[in-house]
Every structure is written in C-alpha cells, then in structure tokens.
Design a protein around this motif. Structure first.
Motif, PDB file in Angstrom:
ATOM      1  N   LEU A  57      28.549  -2.063 -62.952  1.00  0.00           N
ATOM      2  CA  LEU A  57      27.484  -3.024 -63.219  1.00  0.00           C
ATOM      3  C   LEU A  57      26.236  -2.313 -63.723  1.00  0.00           C
ATOM      4  O   LEU A  57      25.950  -1.170 -63.344  1.00  0.00           O
ATOM      5  CB  LEU A  57      27.132  -3.785 -61.935  1.00  0.00           C
ATOM      6  CG  LEU A  57      28.162  -4.783 -61.391  1.00  0.00           C
ATOM      7  CD1 LEU A  57      27.616  -5.443 -60.132  1.00  0.00           C
ATOM      8  CD2 LEU A  57      28.511  -5.834 -62.431  1.00  0.00           C
ATOM      9  N   ARG A  60      20.159  -3.965 -63.649  1.00  0.00           N
ATOM     10  CA  ARG A  60      19.534  -5.273 -63.464  1.00  0.00           C
ATOM     11  C   ARG A  60      20.505  -6.258 -62.813  1.00  0.00           C
ATOM     12  O   ARG A  60      20.128  -7.041 -61.946  1.00  0.00           O
ATOM     13  CB  ARG A  60      19.045  -5.821 -64.800  1.00  0.00           C
ATOM     14  CG  ARG A  60      17.754  -5.193 -65.290  1.00  0.00           C
ATOM     15  CD  ARG A  60      17.250  -5.930 -66.522  1.00  0.00           C
ATOM     16  NE  ARG A  60      15.989  -5.377 -66.995  1.00  0.00           N
ATOM     17  CZ  ARG A  60      14.800  -5.720 -66.520  1.00  0.00           C
ATOM     18  NH1 ARG A  60      14.734  -6.611 -65.549  1.00  0.00           N
ATOM     19  NH2 ARG A  60      13.700  -5.180 -66.998  1.00  0.00           N
ATOM     20  N   GLU A  61      21.750  -6.223 -63.246  1.00  0.00           N
ATOM     21  CA  GLU A  61      22.721  -7.142 -62.665  1.00  0.00           C
ATOM     22  C   GLU A  61      22.976  -6.809 -61.205  1.00  0.00           C
ATOM     23  O   GLU A  61      23.097  -7.713 -60.369  1.00  0.00           O
ATOM     24  CB  GLU A  61      24.024  -7.088 -63.459  1.00  0.00           C
ATOM     25  CG  GLU A  61      25.041  -8.120 -63.001  1.00  0.00           C
ATOM     26  CD  GLU A  61      26.290  -8.118 -63.852  1.00  0.00           C
ATOM     27  OE1 GLU A  61      27.241  -8.845 -63.506  1.00  0.00           O
ATOM     28  OE2 GLU A  61      26.313  -7.375 -64.868  1.00  0.00           O
ATOM     29  N   ARG A  65      22.147  -9.293 -57.971  1.00  0.00           N
ATOM     30  CA  ARG A  65      23.083  -9.707 -56.932  1.00  0.00           C
ATOM     31  C   ARG A  65      22.593  -9.301 -55.547  1.00  0.00           C
ATOM     32  O   ARG A  65      22.897  -9.986 -54.565  1.00  0.00           O
ATOM     33  CB  ARG A  65      24.457  -9.086 -57.185  1.00  0.00           C
ATOM     34  CG  ARG A  65      25.137  -9.555 -58.462  1.00  0.00           C
ATOM     35  CD  ARG A  65      26.550  -9.014 -58.560  1.00  0.00           C
ATOM     36  NE  ARG A  65      27.228  -9.446 -59.788  1.00  0.00           N
ATOM     37  CZ  ARG A  65      28.511  -9.208 -60.049  1.00  0.00           C
ATOM     38  NH1 ARG A  65      29.246  -8.544 -59.161  1.00  0.00           N
ATOM     39  NH2 ARG A  65      29.055  -9.617 -61.170  1.00  0.00           N
TER      40      ARG A  65
END
Length: 549
Positions: A57, A60-61, A65
């Motif tokens: 990932l 930012r992702e 999360r």
C-alpha cells in the motif's frame, strides 16, 4: 545446480523490520506500525494489519485505513544489526547457520535433530533459546531445501522427508516472490506451484529465461545451491577470577596489566586490533559493572592497561553516594574482571587521520577526557553532533566523548538559504508558508533555512509581538499573519522595534497521535539594536526559541 536438497531447518521472525525498529529505535511493535520503502509499505505490525494495512500500500492509503499508524523508514542496516543477537542465540544451540535475510536464518536439520532428539524437539529448543536470549518471537519450518523450509516456517510446519514436492504443489505461485513472473503465470492459467512444476523444464527455460527456470526448480522442491553457513565469531574476550576481592586501586591495576597483556596477545595471534574496549567487573556481592572505552587508533598493551586502571580507579574510588557528584562505590571488592574487544579490525585497516598522526597534544587531551569519564561517568564529557530535524534543538544531539558520532535523526546537510546573508527578509517581506529553500523531495518539511542560530535556549522564553497599531499579531490556521510584526517584548523587558522579519515556517508534527500532536509556526526577526531571534507561535502564544549571532 545441486542434487537432492538438504534437510533444512529455517527460523523465521515475523514482521522483523517492525521488531527491529522496536529493538533499535524503541518504536512499540504492539502499536500500529508500518515500515515504508519508496513510499510503500514493506512490513507492518499485527495491529496495523487488523486495521487493514497491507504490504504494497502507498503511504496515504495506509494512513487512511489506520489514522493512528506510526510510520518508520526502511533501514536494512538496522534490521541486520538487530538480527545479529538472534543468530548468535541460534549458534549457541547449533552451528553452521546461514543468514538468509534479516529476520530469517537456516541450518542443516540433521545435526540438531540427532543431538536434541528429533526435528520437532530441535525446533522447540531453538525457538525457546531465541525467546529466552533475545525476547523475540519466532517460528521454525523444516523441509527439504531452504525455499520449502521458509514457506513451512510461515505456519510452523515440519514437512516429512520426501514430502516437499507435495507440500509445495498446493501453494499459489505468489509464494515464489516474483511479482512479474507470477502475473504472467496467472494470465497463462498457471495458478499453483504444482502446475508450474509440471511444465517441461526446457520449455520454461525457453519461455521465461534463466530466472524462470530457477523459479521452476524451486517450485519442484529442488534448491539451486547448498547452505552457505557462516563461521561463528571467535571469542576474543579474556577473564580473570580472583579469590581475594580487589578493593584497592593498586592491586586492581596490577591485575589489569596482566589481563591487558593476555588480551593483546590473543588479538595479535589473529592479526587483529580493537578500537573499542569493554570493561566488565563483578563484585563479591554480585554487582555487575560495565563501561565501554573508545580510542581513535591502535589500543596497545599500555593503552589497554591504562584504560582498565582508570576505570577501576573510578569504580573503587567512588564516593559514598551522599555527594551526588561521583558514582557510589561498589559495596564489595571485585572478584571477576573481563575485557571484551569491540570494533575489531585487521591491523592493516588502521590508518592515520587526514592530519597525519594523532599528535601528542591530541593524545593528552583524549587521555584526560577519558579519565574524567572513568571517574564521573560517560555523560560527564559530551560533544555535539548535527543531524536532521525541523528546529535547531532537534538538529543538535549530545553524545559522550569517544562514542560514535552518529546523528539521532537522519538528514542531509543544510540547504542553501533563500533569504539575504543575515537569514532575514527586509521589513514587510513576509515569506509565504514553507518559504525555506527545499529540494524536490524535502526530508524535513518546515525546517528553517540557514544560517543556524548561535544560542538555542534550553527553555523558550515567553514574548509578545504587536503590530504598528499596537494590536497583538496573530497567525491563523491558514498561516495568514494578521499584520506585519512591529514590536517585540521578551518577558517583562521593554518592547524593541522589529526592522526585519521572515516566515512563517509551519510545523505540524505527529498529527496522527492527539496526545503528542504539536502545531506551530516559526519566524525570524531582526531588532533595531542588531539582535536577531528565532520566534515560534504555538496555541496563540509567542516564544523565543533561539538567538542568532
């Protein structure tokens, strides 16, 4: 290529980059932690996975999360250093260990299995040894070959002899660890290692090349090389036990001389020299004392003996603990003395500095400061080391004299200033947010530009800043300055006129941890009397952080 694969035992430490960050940098592995390389997650903790963070990932992702995610930069050197004690713990049970990568090591299973009563007993004994010696959780897999043993370690499985091809056949092709090849095999309808191993070897070589042929061999349960075991390091430490406790400095110095000669002879026999010397002592009451000494050049017999004598003098001549200046004297005499050479290198590797030989004056100063450390402790003499950070206080780190001068925070050299030579813009020339000169990928956003201030205050001083109309100057959440700063008053002193200023440089640190979050903006100001200050505004309060020369 080799023939039949060797029965292999592989020890695997899950999430090792996260564990290494906890061991070296103190980042709690029980929190939500992710290790990033090239802005992508390469490892994460169990709690982070529970929040949806996965390898691959983007930053930012991953933070989207898991907002409370702690991000750590990938450092292979840190991972390797932290894994060395684990390998040493395994070598205490079985010799012939190969480090596959930081977090995984392998050895032939035959020796430990015969000595410890079977493969499962050997696996349990090694896991227990690592847990007791290093406080690290690990899993062991045993199979025919290193590749299969590594996959078996993921589930702590012992694959029976001859059962490796069957064990591998049901695994997905992603287990090969080759994303490009895996994607191509998936599109061709090859989904498991068994399907891949069933293809003709000649056709695989012609279609996928040498790397594909190697992966095909691994999928069939055949390793491409034998174990590359490492030789355990030679024990160079020397120890002396004394029936009569040493409680006088002269008696201890005499014993230290003989021990120094033994250490020097042992190092010379291997053609080695050491640049750091660990001195360990145990008293009759079981108290353990330890200190490390560092030297720029070769530690000769005399140099070793001097340092041991100074250290023993510092221990045995300590105060009774009431003065609060010197360390308390041991409650009993020394019954065991041990010298541990560190920073070992070949004698040919020792070179003089760029200035030539060290020189008599430098050596005298080093001996004097080292002796002060022996009496008062290593923190009694410190030197400054510059590193990364956003504020001047973050960029300066004090390390004990003789220790490795490594910065506490990584960072490149200071960037060129965009302001005039005095580091300040002319009156009214407020620099927009982040006005400091930056590279394309700044390592410390919000860092103030050079020159660095001459004095960094231990505790910031409260101040007030007003504009020309006498109204307090404020900075909005969007970093809009209410008016040009005109007057500054530090504490209860009379206000002084501001003739030049630059800023703001915003800093928003640890926003993902509300209890530790800190948001502030910095300004550089020049006063009419020639003084230049570094100011910070935080929660509506103005503070003086540093003074320019």
């Amino acid at each position: 290529m080799t023939g039949a694969p060797v029965r292999t035992l592989l020890l695997w430490c899950p999430d090792w980059p996260v564990v290494a960050a906890e061991i070296v940098d103190g980042v709690p592995a029980t929190d939500a932690v992710a290790v990033l390389h090239a802005n992508r997650v390469v490892a994460c903790s169990e709690r982070a996975r529970a929040e949806g963070v996965r390898r691959g990932l983007r930053r930012r992702e991953a933070q989207g999360r898991c907002p409370q995610l702690t991000v750590v930069d990938h450092d292979p050197a840190r991972d390797a250093r932290a894994f060395e004690p684990v390998v040493a713990a395994v070598e205490e049970v079985a010799a012939g260990v190969e480090v596959v990568r930081p977090g995984a090591c392998a050895l032939a299973a035959r020796g430990p299995a015969r000595y410890l009563g079977g493969e499962e007993s050997a696996a349990e004994r090694i896991i227990e040894q690592v847990a007791q010696a290093c406080a690290v959780e690990s899993q062991v897999g045993i199979a025919d070959g290193v590749f299969a043993a590594g996959l078996a370690a993921r589930t702590g499985r012992v694959v029976p002899p001859g059962g490796t091809p069957e064990f591998l056949a049901g695994l997905p092709v992603e287990a090969l660890g080759r994303p490009a090849l895996t994607d191509l095999l998936r599109r061709l309808g090859v989904r498991t290692l068994g399907d891949f191993a069933a293809l003709p070897a000649g056709d695989v070589l012609a279609r996928f090349g040498f790397d594909g042929a190697l992966a095909h061999r691994l999928a069939a349960g055949r390793d491409h090389r034998p174990l590359a075991v490492r030789q355990p390091p030679v024990d160079l430490a020397v120890t002396a036990d004394h029936d009569e406790p040493l409680d006088r400095v002269d008696a201890a110095a005499f014993a230290a001389r003989a021990l120094a000669e033994r250490l020097h002879e042992r190092l010379a026999a291997y053609g080695l020299a050491c640049t750091r010397l660990g001195i360990e002592a145990v008293t009759a009451h079981g108290q353990e004392l330890h200190r490390v000494w560092r030297h720029d050049g070769l530690l000769t017999v005399t140099a070793i003996a001097d340092r041991v004598r100074w250290q023993l003098d510092g221990w045995l001549s300590g105060s009774n603990g009431r003065s609060g200046v010197r360390p308390a004297r041991p409650t009993a005499g020394i019954v065991r003395l041990r010298l541990v050479p560190d920073g070992v290198l070949t004698r040919a590797g020792l070179q003089a500095g760029l200035w030539g030989e060290a020189g008599e004056e430098r050596e005298r100063a080093h001996r004097a400061l080292s002796r002060v450390q022996g009496i008062l402790g290593p923190e009694a003499v410190v030197t400054a080391v510059l590193g990364g950070g956003r504020s001047p206080a973050d960029q300066a780190h004090l390390v004990p004299w003789g220790d490795e001068r490594l910065p506490a925070r990584p960072g490149p050299p200071p960037l060129p200033a965009t302001a005039p030579s005095n580091g300040l813009a002319p009156s009214g020339g407020a620099v927009p947010s982040g006005g400091a000169a930056r590279s394309a990928s700044p390592p410390w956003p919000g860092r103030i530009p050079p020159p660095a201030p001459a004095v960094v205050l231990p505790e910031p001083l409260p101040a007030t800043v007003h504009d020309a109309a006498g109204e307090p100057v404020t900075v909005s959440a969007r970093l809009q300055v209410s008016a040009a700063p005109a007057r500054l008053a530090v504490g209860t002193a009379r206000p002084a006129e501001i003739v030049g200023w630059a800023g703001p440089w915003p800093v928003d640190e640890r926003w993902w941890a509300p209890a530790e979050a800190r948001r502030r903006a910095r300004f550089q100001v020049c006063l009419a009397d020639g003084a230049a200050l570094l100011l910070a505004v935080e929660a509506g309060r103005w503070l003086v952080e540093a003074i320019y020369d």
